[in-house]
Design a protein around this motif. Structure first.
Motif, mmCIF file in Angstrom:
data_model
loop_
_atom_site.group_PDB
_atom_site.id
_atom_site.type_symbol
_atom_site.label_atom_id
_atom_site.label_comp_id
_atom_site.label_asym_id
_atom_site.label_seq_id
_atom_site.Cartn_x
_atom_site.Cartn_y
_atom_site.Cartn_z
ATOM 1 N N ASP A 48 -5.348 -2.923 -6.821
ATOM 2 C CA ASP A 48 -4.841 -3.700 -5.699
ATOM 3 C C ASP A 48 -5.345 -5.130 -5.818
ATOM 4 N N THR A 58 0.814 -1.203 0.000
ATOM 5 C CA THR A 58 0.000 0.000 0.000
ATOM 6 C C THR A 58 0.854 1.261 0.000
ATOM 7 N N GLY A 63 -6.460 -8.689 1.845
ATOM 8 C CA GLY A 63 -5.982 -7.398 2.306
ATOM 9 C C GLY A 63 -6.423 -6.767 3.616
#
Ligand code: ADP
Ligand code: MG
Length: 698
Positions: free
Chosen positions: A401, A307, A558
């Motif tokens: 992502d 991230t 995540g």
């Protein structure tokens, strides 16, 4: 105009000129009903049908004498029916056909269950081929429910027989007949996608021969030739496609980003980036300053800090006066990214907005207005970011992502919102290094191969259900120390339909709450909940308002709750290693010693070996390699995971030599004929294979 005689030959010709995209229901001998069954196997078109390769083969060429049959062995015999078949009714729903067959060496008693029609079709005095498991000894030989075929009408006996992966309602016979029809329908229309000179210089057989023999091999040698040719073809087309994508991308030029002082960004972070993170950021920055669109994959194990790499790129982009977007696969993740990044980036003068499916209409309107007017710099969200009416003023960077969760089209759609924006794809699915180059041949790859300091490896245990009470006691102790727990609940389904996850999760959570942890706070989340509800549960859990969170794999991707110190996975055998690794990555994100407990009652040796791998290593790359070895590349490189055309027959583990040859052939061809003008069949097939993936990767 009337329907006259002269039209008929014309129509006939049209009919026979089916092409490979013709729906299987129009193929002679298949029809709508079988087409429906085939659809369950993903077979829709003629191409799908002939490209549905056998999983293995059975060599049924050799015909034995009855006296040679060994007890317990599967074999083929030719024998004459010696007496009329008899039918007896054993019990409700169970009829038995018995028949005696003979050859010059002995007698074979054959029985069939619930196949009463055989009574009339097996004719006394005729010879039939039987294939099945022989039982008994010389005194009394038998076969139960063998394949039986009349002499001269053999499909599943007397030859090498294909064995296909099946689904309910489709038998080997039905499928192999359909494939036979498909191959016949292809007779004159199957283009050879390999240019002649490639085929010849690499000693590859012709396409018709290859398809014929991959399904119905004449001999072992023919099968080898067929397999080699088809695997080569697959690797060759794949390479040509990737090379062309890269070529195309390299010819696009964009305004290079200017150097930016990154110090304010680094200073604002609560920690120092690891060396690996820094390197990835620098690689990306170099790309964006190069004048060609960046197309980079950032691979890093769970928890490696992807991230922040993305955030650094966003900072760099926005300081260049361009907008950036970050797309996450779930609402939970999008919100988490927003909560984590917005405060940090806002402080640095970057205006952030959040856009998800549950953003209220009015707010969505305001957000989109700001994006299109350039009054917001950074949009974080789900696929809502690509919905209609969302426009950007000058989108310069697109980050996705956990890429394998996205459909290929979705990533492409986001990139299409700008004019050749830079793209950064972040993935936590480690691809073995040896294979990354092939799979991502057209992307540049950065690898974060270092975890932030101070992480303790998650201790992993694989146990049977008998340990459940002890596991519960252990969880109670952890909660007593202030920690939180994830429980991934079993998904039990009565039949093979999709299990009802809502029911499974709710009931499991209720039982846990009532019978095991009445004094603890148990909450639950599942994929069928509305995004808002899911969010509320996750947010509450992250805030420490629940001790135990029961869920399905929605937490797989995540989610970051540093206080969570254990994850229990029920029915662990149902998950792939890479998925278990992802699940395990939900814990061990803080400073506490964390645990992963895999519960499985499955005694299958392979399953145990798989789970054992998890207890032995926490290295995502090693796990990926094991996964590859145990499951095979077919599963591992499924289209869903990487958005590239899947390899169906080439085995990346074994065919490295073939791959090298295919790559050389592809490079040589593109050198001679960069536009593939001289080989339209190759060009057409490559385009077909890459149609969806193409935009995505550009
Ligand atoms: P992933 O690669 O799985 O997406 P994240 O980006 O979610 O990992 O990072 C995992 C955790 O590690 C987060 O809590 C994040 O704040 C923290 N983190 C990231 N980089 C560092 C670093 N260099 N030092 C310490 N903690 C870090
Ligand atoms: Mg992440």
């Amino acid at each position: 105009m009337g329907y006259n005689q002269t039209n008929v030959p014309h129509l006939e010709r049209r009919r026979s000129m089916a092409d490979l995209t013709t729906s299987v229901q129009f193929i002679k001998g298949i029809g709508p009903q079988k087409a429906k069954a085939l659809e369950k196997l993903g077979i829709l078109t003629l191409r799908d049908l002939i490209g549905y390769f056998p999983r293995r083969y059975e060599d049924r060429r050799e015909t034995r004498r009855i006296a040679q049959l060994q007890d317990g062995e599967s074999a083929c015999v030719a024998a004459m029916i010696a007496s009329p078949p008899t039918v007896s009714h054993i019990r409700k729903g169970m009829d038995l056909v018995k028949v005696r067959a003979v050859d010059e060496t002995g007698v074979l008693d054959v029985t069939f269950f619930n196949q009463t029609w055989l009574k009339n079709s097996l004719v006394q005095g005729e010879t039939y081929y039987f294939y099945g498991k022989a039982e008994g000894t010389a005194r009394r030989r038998q076969m139960a429910s063998p394949v039986v075929e009349a002499e001269g009408r053999q499909e599943r006996t007397g030859r090498i027989v294909p064995v296909y992966p099946l689904t309910a309602g489709v038998s080997q016979l039905v499928l192999s007949r359909a494939v036979r029809q498909g191959l016949d329908a292809c007779a004159d229309i199957l283009p050879d996608v390999l240019p002649d000179e490639v085929r010849q210089s690499h000693h590859l057989c012709r396409t018709e021969y290859a398809y014929e023999n991959i399904h119905f091999p004449e001999s072992e040698e023919a099968l080898d030739l067929a397999r080699r040719r088809l695997a080569f073809e697959e690797l060759f087309l794949f390479t040509v496609g990737l090379r062309r994508l890269r070529q195309r991308r390299e010819t696009v030029s964009v305004v290079p980003f200017q150097k930016v002082d990154m110090a304010p960004f680094y200073d604002a972070l609560p920690f120092t980036l690891t060396g690996a993170q820094r390197r990835c950021v620098e690689e990306a920055i170099t790309d964006m300053a190069s004048g060609a669109p960046m197309n980079r994959l950032c691979q890093g194990d769970v928890g490696s800090g992807k991230t922040m790499v993305a955030a650094a790129c966003v900072y760099f982009c926005v300081k260049n006066g361009r907008q950036a977007a970050l797309m996450a696969p779930t609402e939970i993740l999008a919100r988490q990214h927003f909560t984590g990044l917005a405060p940090l980036l806002e402080k640095l003068g970057i205006r952030c907005v959040l856009l998800t499916g549950s953003t209220p209409a009015r707010e969505k309107k305001a957000v989109t207005a700001r994006l299109s007017a350039g009054e917001a710099d950074f949009a974080i969200g789900t696929h809502a970011l690509i919905s209609q009416g969302v426009d950007y003023q000058n989108l310069g960077l697109v980050v996705t992502d956990e890429q394998h969760r996205f459909g290929v089209g979705q990533r492409a759609a986001l990139a299409a919102k700008g004019s050749h924006p830079h793209t950064l794809v972040m993935s936590a699915t480690p691809i073995p290094r040896t294979l990354a180059l092939i799979l991502y041949g057209d992307l540049d790859v950065s690898i974060i191969d270092q975890l932030p300091p101070g992480r303790k490896p998650v201790e992993t245990f694989a146990v049977s259900g008998g340990y459940r009470q002890r596991v519960y006691a252990f969880l109670r102790k952890l909660v007593g120390e202030g920690r939180q727990i994830y429980v991934v609940c079993p998904m039990v389904s009565e039949n093979d339909d999709l299990p009802d996850e809502r029911k499974a999760v709710t009931e499991y959570a209720q039982t846990l709450q009532r019978e095991v942890f009445p004094d603890l706070r148990v909450s639950f989340v599942h994929g069928k909940m509305k995004a808002k509800e899911k969010d509320a549960v996750m947010t509450a859990f992250a805030a420490g308002e629940a001790d135990i969170l029961v869920s399905t794999t929605v937490i797989e991707v995540g989610v970051d709750v540093p206080n969570a110190a254990a994850i229990v996975v029920e029915n662990a055998e149902r998950f792939g290693l890479s998925q278990l690794h992802q699940l395990r990555g939900r814990v061990g994100r803080g400073s506490h010693q964390s645990y992963c407990i895999l519960i499985s009652d499955n005694r299958n040796e392979e399953t145990r070996a798989r789970l054992k791998v998890m207890t032995k290593t926490t290295d995502g790359f090693r796990i990926a390699e094991e996964d590859l070895r145990l499951r095979g590349p077919g599963d591992f490189f499924g289209v869903r995971q990487h958005g590239l055309p899947g390899l169906k027959i080439a085995d990346l583990g074994c065919d490295t030599q073939l791959l090298r040859e295919a790559q050389e052939a592809a490079d040589a061809l593109l050198e001679r004929d960069p536009d593939l003008a001289g080989c339209p069949a190759t060009a057409g097939r490559v385009t077909e294979l890459f149609t969806q993936a193409a935009d995505t990767l550009n």
